[in-house]
Design a protein around this motif. Structure first.
Motif, PDB file in Angstrom:
ATOM      1  N   THR A   1       4.594  45.201 -45.697  1.00  0.00           N
ATOM      2  CA  THR A   1       5.726  45.284 -44.783  1.00  0.00           C
ATOM      3  C   THR A   1       5.467  44.573 -43.456  1.00  0.00           C
ATOM      4  N   ASN A   2       4.442  43.729 -43.411  1.00  0.00           N
ATOM      5  CA  ASN A   2       4.177  42.978 -42.190  1.00  0.00           C
ATOM      6  C   ASN A   2       5.341  42.068 -41.828  1.00  0.00           C
ATOM      7  N   HIS A   3       5.428  41.733 -40.544  1.00  0.00           N
ATOM      8  CA  HIS A   3       6.507  40.910 -40.023  1.00  0.00           C
ATOM      9  C   HIS A   3       6.504  39.517 -40.651  1.00  0.00           C
ATOM     10  N   ALA A   4       7.669  38.880 -40.654  1.00  0.00           N
ATOM     11  CA  ALA A   4       7.808  37.551 -41.255  1.00  0.00           C
ATOM     12  C   ALA A   4       6.870  36.531 -40.631  1.00  0.00           C
ATOM     13  N   SER A   5       6.574  36.663 -39.340  1.00  0.00           N
ATOM     14  CA  SER A   5       5.653  35.712 -38.712  1.00  0.00           C
ATOM     15  C   SER A   5       4.260  35.818 -39.309  1.00  0.00           C
ATOM     16  N   ILE A   6       3.860  37.020 -39.703  1.00  0.00           N
ATOM     17  CA  ILE A   6       2.570  37.198 -40.375  1.00  0.00           C
ATOM     18  C   ILE A   6       2.624  36.601 -41.777  1.00  0.00           C
ATOM     19  N   VAL A   7       3.717  36.851 -42.468  1.00  0.00           N
ATOM     20  CA  VAL A   7       3.879  36.292 -43.811  1.00  0.00           C
ATOM     21  C   VAL A   7       3.790  34.772 -43.773  1.00  0.00           C
ATOM     22  N   ASP A   8       4.510  34.159 -42.841  1.00  0.00           N
ATOM     23  CA  ASP A   8       4.483  32.701 -42.733  1.00  0.00           C
ATOM     24  C   ASP A   8       3.104  32.199 -42.337  1.00  0.00           C
ATOM     25  N   ALA A   9       2.434  32.924 -41.453  1.00  0.00           N
ATOM     26  CA  ALA A   9       1.085  32.532 -41.052  1.00  0.00           C
ATOM     27  C   ALA A   9       0.124  32.579 -42.232  1.00  0.00           C
ATOM     28  N   CYS A  10       0.260  33.606 -43.065  1.00  0.00           N
ATOM     29  CA  CYS A  10      -0.588  33.691 -44.258  1.00  0.00           C
ATOM     30  C   CYS A  10      -0.378  32.481 -45.163  1.00  0.00           C
TER      31      CYS A  10
ATOM     32  N   LEU B   1       1.204  32.722 -35.933  1.00  0.00           N
ATOM     33  CA  LEU B   1       0.907  31.507 -36.698  1.00  0.00           C
ATOM     34  C   LEU B   1      -0.423  30.916 -36.250  1.00  0.00           C
ATOM     35  N   GLY B   2      -0.617  30.848 -34.938  1.00  0.00           N
ATOM     36  CA  GLY B   2      -1.835  30.246 -34.427  1.00  0.00           C
ATOM     37  C   GLY B   2      -3.080  31.012 -34.795  1.00  0.00           C
ATOM     38  N   ALA B   3      -3.037  32.326 -34.643  1.00  0.00           N
ATOM     39  CA  ALA B   3      -4.226  33.134 -34.906  1.00  0.00           C
ATOM     40  C   ALA B   3      -4.591  33.138 -36.392  1.00  0.00           C
ATOM     41  N   ILE B   4      -3.621  33.466 -37.235  1.00  0.00           N
ATOM     42  CA  ILE B   4      -3.936  33.675 -38.653  1.00  0.00           C
ATOM     43  C   ILE B   4      -4.186  32.356 -39.366  1.00  0.00           C
ATOM     44  N   ALA B   5      -3.367  31.336 -39.081  1.00  0.00           N
ATOM     45  CA  ALA B   5      -3.579  30.050 -39.741  1.00  0.00           C
ATOM     46  C   ALA B   5      -4.896  29.421 -39.325  1.00  0.00           C
ATOM     47  N   THR B   6      -5.315  29.617 -38.083  1.00  0.00           N
ATOM     48  CA  THR B   6      -6.558  29.020 -37.601  1.00  0.00           C
ATOM     49  C   THR B   6      -7.778  29.799 -38.069  1.00  0.00           C
ATOM     50  N   LEU B   7      -7.694  31.119 -38.065  1.00  0.00           N
ATOM     51  CA  LEU B   7      -8.830  31.936 -38.493  1.00  0.00           C
ATOM     52  C   LEU B   7      -8.951  32.006 -40.013  1.00  0.00           C
ATOM     53  N   GLY B   8      -7.883  31.678 -40.718  1.00  0.00           N
ATOM     54  CA  GLY B   8      -7.923  31.628 -42.171  1.00  0.00           C
ATOM     55  C   GLY B   8      -8.463  30.294 -42.667  1.00  0.00           C
ATOM     56  N   GLY B   9      -8.301  30.049 -43.955  1.00  0.00           N
ATOM     57  CA  GLY B   9      -8.781  28.812 -44.569  1.00  0.00           C
ATOM     58  C   GLY B   9      -9.124  29.039 -46.023  1.00  0.00           C
ATOM     59  N   ARG B  10      -9.517  27.972 -46.697  1.00  0.00           N
ATOM     60  CA  ARG B  10      -9.742  28.066 -48.147  1.00  0.00           C
ATOM     61  C   ARG B  10     -10.902  28.975 -48.505  1.00  0.00           C
ATOM     62  N   ASP B  11     -11.825  29.206 -47.579  1.00  0.00           N
ATOM     63  CA  ASP B  11     -12.956  30.102 -47.868  1.00  0.00           C
ATOM     64  C   ASP B  11     -12.762  31.472 -47.227  1.00  0.00           C
TER      65      ASP B  11
ATOM     66  N   LEU C   1       0.607  29.506 -44.271  1.00  0.00           N
ATOM     67  CA  LEU C   1       0.086  28.301 -43.636  1.00  0.00           C
ATOM     68  C   LEU C   1      -1.438  28.268 -43.591  1.00  0.00           C
ATOM     69  N   SER C   2      -2.067  29.409 -43.769  1.00  0.00           N
ATOM     70  CA  SER C   2      -3.528  29.483 -43.610  1.00  0.00           C
ATOM     71  C   SER C   2      -4.288  28.779 -44.724  1.00  0.00           C
ATOM     72  N   ARG C   3      -3.637  28.531 -45.854  1.00  0.00           N
ATOM     73  CA  ARG C   3      -4.278  27.974 -47.054  1.00  0.00           C
ATOM     74  C   ARG C   3      -5.304  28.932 -47.654  1.00  0.00           C
ATOM     75  N   SER C   4      -5.262  30.179 -47.210  1.00  0.00           N
ATOM     76  CA  SER C   4      -6.129  31.204 -47.773  1.00  0.00           C
ATOM     77  C   SER C   4      -5.500  31.805 -49.026  1.00  0.00           C
ATOM     78  N   ARG C   5      -6.337  32.380 -49.858  1.00  0.00           N
ATOM     79  CA  ARG C   5      -5.810  33.277 -50.887  1.00  0.00           C
ATOM     80  C   ARG C   5      -5.378  34.554 -50.189  1.00  0.00           C
ATOM     81  N   VAL C   6      -4.184  35.026 -50.510  1.00  0.00           N
ATOM     82  CA  VAL C   6      -3.618  36.182 -49.815  1.00  0.00           C
ATOM     83  C   VAL C   6      -3.418  37.316 -50.813  1.00  0.00           C
ATOM     84  N   VAL C   7      -3.908  38.492 -50.467  1.00  0.00           N
ATOM     85  CA  VAL C   7      -3.668  39.699 -51.255  1.00  0.00           C
ATOM     86  C   VAL C   7      -2.727  40.595 -50.451  1.00  0.00           C
ATOM     87  N   ILE C   8      -1.589  40.951 -51.060  1.00  0.00           N
ATOM     88  CA  ILE C   8      -0.623  41.838 -50.424  1.00  0.00           C
ATOM     89  C   ILE C   8      -0.904  43.261 -50.893  1.00  0.00           C
ATOM     90  N   THR C   9      -1.152  44.156 -49.955  1.00  0.00           N
ATOM     91  CA  THR C   9      -1.483  45.535 -50.318  1.00  0.00           C
ATOM     92  C   THR C   9      -0.318  46.469 -50.019  1.00  0.00           C
TER      93      THR C   9
END
Length: 405
Positions: A141-150, A123-133, A152-160
């Motif tokens: 198939t990433n772990h739920a903690s990654i999904v939740d971090a995505c 949560l800390g890494a992805i939400a902080t390094l992410g953002g609207r830009d 929270l990041s307020r980023s646009r997320v593409v699932i591959t």
């Protein structure tokens, strides 16, 4: 009177009273029961229940190692039972600072930062390094903690699609955002396969993106000396690679960490809400984790022993006609059974035949992919592997799968 107030008044008048606020929860529980998706908390028996443990994440068999207990005890005697505050206030001890340094040294990264859990590290890494830009590209198939971090990041997320480097490249090339993160598990927590890290790093670098790799199921098992999948792929220490990990699996403790360039760690200390506003890791966990790192250094064959046990478990399942990952990269070995009720039945058969195993059902896995999750352990002996093979044979017969010799 506002429209919202009118709607509330109408609802109350129609029913004579507000609806029971818990009825929707009871209805949802009944639906989960009918679908075989209810979950029950089962207290761990302290290791005296007579079942062989193939459910835990204790990959190196260190959870009951007296050296780790001694490390935890010494930490408690020195610093007390609690961390007493966030790491920015009173929650950082010399043990935490040493653990930051040693995790970075083990994995070949420049700097580290310990969190109170692996979940919060993501949560800390992805939400902080992410953002609207920032575009975030995440494996499906990433772990739920990654999904939740995505989220929270307020980023646009593409699932591959799973392990699809070409899809990652397309998402990066077509983005409008100035910045991007590519996020992946190193070893995927259910399938047990490894991400194509070298190719993902090449794609990320070509498009100016950071690569974030969750080493939770790789640290201590994958690579020379258990230094992780990124190190094995030759990308550890690259400035555009960020690692996250947990201390609760191979290191038999609790907590998590983010590892990477000094700029990354400094940013997390300054801006990560999951770090700033959380109580620091308790001293006992830090002491136990440091002791586990000592064991890993003095017994460098432990990672290979865990991988060997995983390959043997997978081979036994495959010979019986059970669907599994044929060449597990680390310690996770799935046995796919399809419907939730089939996985529950197989879990019960395992218990009757001396094994405790994981049972994964939706939403942990996609529909139709319910499975047993067997976790290898470096300390599994021949007698325990024989019991395992017997239980798998019972499952294969109960499901009508053909036996292979």
């Amino acid at each position: 009177m506002t429209d919202a107030m009118t709607e509330r008044g109408t609802a109350a008048e129609a029913g004579g009273a507000w609806a029971d606020p818990l009825e929707r929860l009871r209805a949802a529980a009944r639906a989960r029961e009918a679908a075989g998706l209810r979950r029950v908390l089962l207290p761990r028996d302290g290791g005296h229940g007579g079942l062989i443990d193939l459910a835990s994440n204790d990959y190196l068999g260190l959870c009951r190692d007296p050296r780790l207990a001694a490390g935890a005890e010494a930490a408690v005697r020195e610093y007390g039972t609690g961390s007493t505050g966030s790491r920015l206030v009173t929650g950082t001890t010399e043990l935490h600072a040493e653990l930051d340094r040693r995790l970075a040294a083990l994995t070949g990264t420049a700097a580290g930062l310990v969190f109170s859990s692996g979940y919060l590290a993501n949560l800390g890494a992805i939400a902080t390094l992410g953002g609207r830009d920032v575009l975030v590209v995440s494996d499906r198939t990433n772990h739920a903690s990654i999904v939740d971090a995505c989220r929270l990041s307020r980023s646009r997320v593409v699932i591959t699609p799973h392990r699809d480097v070409a899809a990652v490249e397309r998402a990066l090339a077509e983005r409008d955002e100035r910045h991007a993160l590519v996020v992946t598990d190193a070893v995927f927590s259910v399938d047990g396969d490894v991400a194509p890290l070298a190719a993902l790093h090449q794609a990320a670098r070509a498009h100016g993106a950071l690569l974030v790799v969750d080493e939770a199921h790789a640290l201590g098992v994958v690579g020379d000396g258990g230094r992780g999948a990124a190190h094995a792929a030759g990308i550890a220490g690259e400035p555009d690679v960020v690692l996250t990990l947990t201390l609760s699996k191979s290191l038999a403790s609790q907590g998590g960490a983010v590892l990477g360039a000094p700029e990354v760690i400094e940013t997390l200390v300054d801006a990560s809400r999951a770090f700033i506003f959380d109580t620091g890791l308790n001293p006992a966990a830090a002491g136990a984790a440091l002791a586990a790192l000592d064991v890993l250094e003095t017994e460098p064959d432990l990672p290979e022993r865990a991988r060997d046990r995983a390959r043997r478990i997978a081979a036994s399942a495959a010979r019986l006609g059970l669907e599994t990952t044929p060449d597990p990269a680390a310690a996770v070995v799935p046995v796919f059974l399809g419907a939730p009720e089939d996985a529950l039945h197989a879990r019960d058969l395992c218990r009757k035949n001396g094994l405790k195993v994981g049972c994964f059902r939706p939403p942990s896995v996609p529909d139709g992919r319910s499975c047993l999750r067997l976790t290898a352990r470096a300390t599994l002996d021949e007698a325990e592997l024989t019991v395992l093979r017997g239980a798998l044979e019972v499952i294969a017969r109960s499901t009508g799968r053909s036996l292979h010799t």
